[in-house]
Design a protein around this motif. Sequence first.
Motif, short mmCIF file in Angstrom:
data_model
loop_
_atom_site.label_atom_id
_atom_site.label_comp_id
_atom_site.label_asym_id
_atom_site.label_seq_id
_atom_site.Cartn_x
_atom_site.Cartn_y
_atom_site.Cartn_z
N LYS A 89 64.46 30.21 47.35
CA LYS A 89 65.89 30.04 47.07
C LYS A 89 66.27 30.74 45.76
O LYS A 89 67.29 31.43 45.68
CB LYS A 89 66.23 28.56 46.99
N ARG A 90 65.41 30.53 44.74
CA ARG A 90 65.69 31.18 43.46
C ARG A 90 65.64 32.69 43.59
O ARG A 90 66.47 33.42 43.02
CB ARG A 90 64.69 30.70 42.41
N GLU A 91 64.64 33.17 44.35
CA GLU A 91 64.52 34.61 44.55
C GLU A 91 65.74 35.16 45.28
O GLU A 91 66.30 36.21 44.92
CB GLU A 91 63.25 34.93 45.35
N ALA A 92 66.15 34.42 46.36
CA ALA A 92 67.34 34.86 47.11
C ALA A 92 68.57 34.86 46.22
O ALA A 92 69.39 35.79 46.27
CB ALA A 92 67.54 33.94 48.32
N GLU A 93 68.69 33.83 45.39
CA GLU A 93 69.85 33.75 44.48
C GLU A 93 69.81 34.89 43.47
O GLU A 93 70.84 35.54 43.19
CB GLU A 93 69.84 32.41 43.76
N GLU A 94 68.60 35.13 42.93
CA GLU A 94 68.46 36.24 41.96
C GLU A 94 68.74 37.58 42.64
O GLU A 94 69.38 38.46 42.05
CB GLU A 94 67.06 36.24 41.36
N ARG A 95 68.25 37.75 43.88
CA ARG A 95 68.52 38.99 44.61
C ARG A 95 70.02 39.17 44.86
O ARG A 95 70.56 40.27 44.76
CB ARG A 95 67.77 39.01 45.93
N ARG A 96 70.67 38.05 45.24
CA ARG A 96 72.11 38.12 45.48
C ARG A 96 72.85 38.51 44.19
O ARG A 96 73.74 39.38 44.20
CB ARG A 96 72.62 36.77 45.98
N LYS A 97 72.47 37.87 43.09
CA LYS A 97 73.11 38.22 41.82
C LYS A 97 72.83 39.66 41.43
O LYS A 97 73.72 40.38 40.96
CB LYS A 97 72.62 37.27 40.72
N ALA A 98 71.54 40.07 41.65
CA ALA A 98 71.20 41.47 41.32
C ALA A 98 71.97 42.44 42.18
O ALA A 98 72.46 43.48 41.71
CB ALA A 98 69.69 41.68 41.49
N GLU A 99 72.13 42.12 43.48
CA GLU A 99 72.87 42.99 44.39
C GLU A 99 74.34 43.07 43.99
O GLU A 99 74.96 44.14 44.01
CB GLU A 99 72.73 42.48 45.83
N GLU A 100 74.90 41.90 43.63
CA GLU A 100 76.30 41.89 43.16
C GLU A 100 76.45 42.72 41.88
O GLU A 100 77.42 43.45 41.72
CB GLU A 100 76.75 40.46 42.93
#
Length: 358
Positions: free
Chosen positions: A97-108
């Motif tokens: 979940k943290r990785e997905a959230e970090e990936r989402r933030k990084a992608e944004e």
Amino acid sequence: MSKKTVSWMKSSDSDIWVWVMGEHPDDKPYDQICDEIMAKRAALQAQKEAEELRAKKEAELEKRFSGLYLEQEEAARKEEARKAAALEQSKQEELKKREAEERRKAEEEVKRLKEERAQQIYKDLKQVHHQKKDQDKEEKAWQDSLRKSKAADQRRRSLAKQTIEDHRRRSVKALERGKVAAMMKAFGAEKSASGPKPKPRNLTLTSEPIQQRPDMRRSLSSTSREEIIRWFKEEQLALRVCFQQDQSRVAPWFHGIISREEAEDLLSTGSAGSFLVRVSERIFGYVLSYRSQDEFKHFLIDATDGCYMLLGDQIRFTSLGELVEYHEGESLTPSGGERLLKACGQKPGRLDYADLFS
């Protein structure tokens, strides 16, 4: 064989010590002693058997409960493993979940930076484009100014050269006439020498205001529209005299074989300085029609000898485009103020020069 020996306890008088049971007052009766001995032996035997029984029971209990302990330990290990696996799975899920959230933030963040960078690059490119356009305009203006200046200098030099040659020819002719007159005077001629009278010329009136040069091909009676069209196609079209300087298309000021009245009708909708160049109806040449503040003017353009010049002028041009470009900055007449400002184009839906290209 082993020999057995008996050692006797001796008394203080070195005699063998003898104790007779029951003689002393503290001595216990025989039966009591036997009972005690038997009780002691029974206690020892019972203790031994109890120890053996205890060991047997201990072995049985150990055997019995060791399996339970193993089962409990195995169950505990399994429970610990299950809990550890569940905890590990929970941790893995939390990490995912943290990785997905970090990936989402990084992608944004990447998307935001990409958009900002694209806008910045677009602004930079647009600025460079505008700067280049401005530079190109300045360069073109400078090149046009330089070209016009060089052309004007060349034409001035050519005009000066022609003027010098004309002056030289006139001077030579004057000298020749002076020599002839002196010779005739020397021989007593009664009349001073004079050149032969020019033969009378049959002048034909024309609608053009400038006189025609003698070497210009012209025939009001025999030059028909068909002959003018044939002349244009055979001699002028290959030279592309009616095209713009970049040869990309027909110049907007060029018109076909139209009359004086048609030219004035076209110019009537424009302002002072409007102009067009039309193929003459009567000669193998062109006419520059011009609208001034108060009237229309028509200038005949001589197209002989591979050059183009306004009749009455001494400046020659290699094309109609050069002539037009020159008089966009220089006046048409010595009085000044008559510069070519705005080209008069075709009427919508009709090309009056179509028959010249068909």
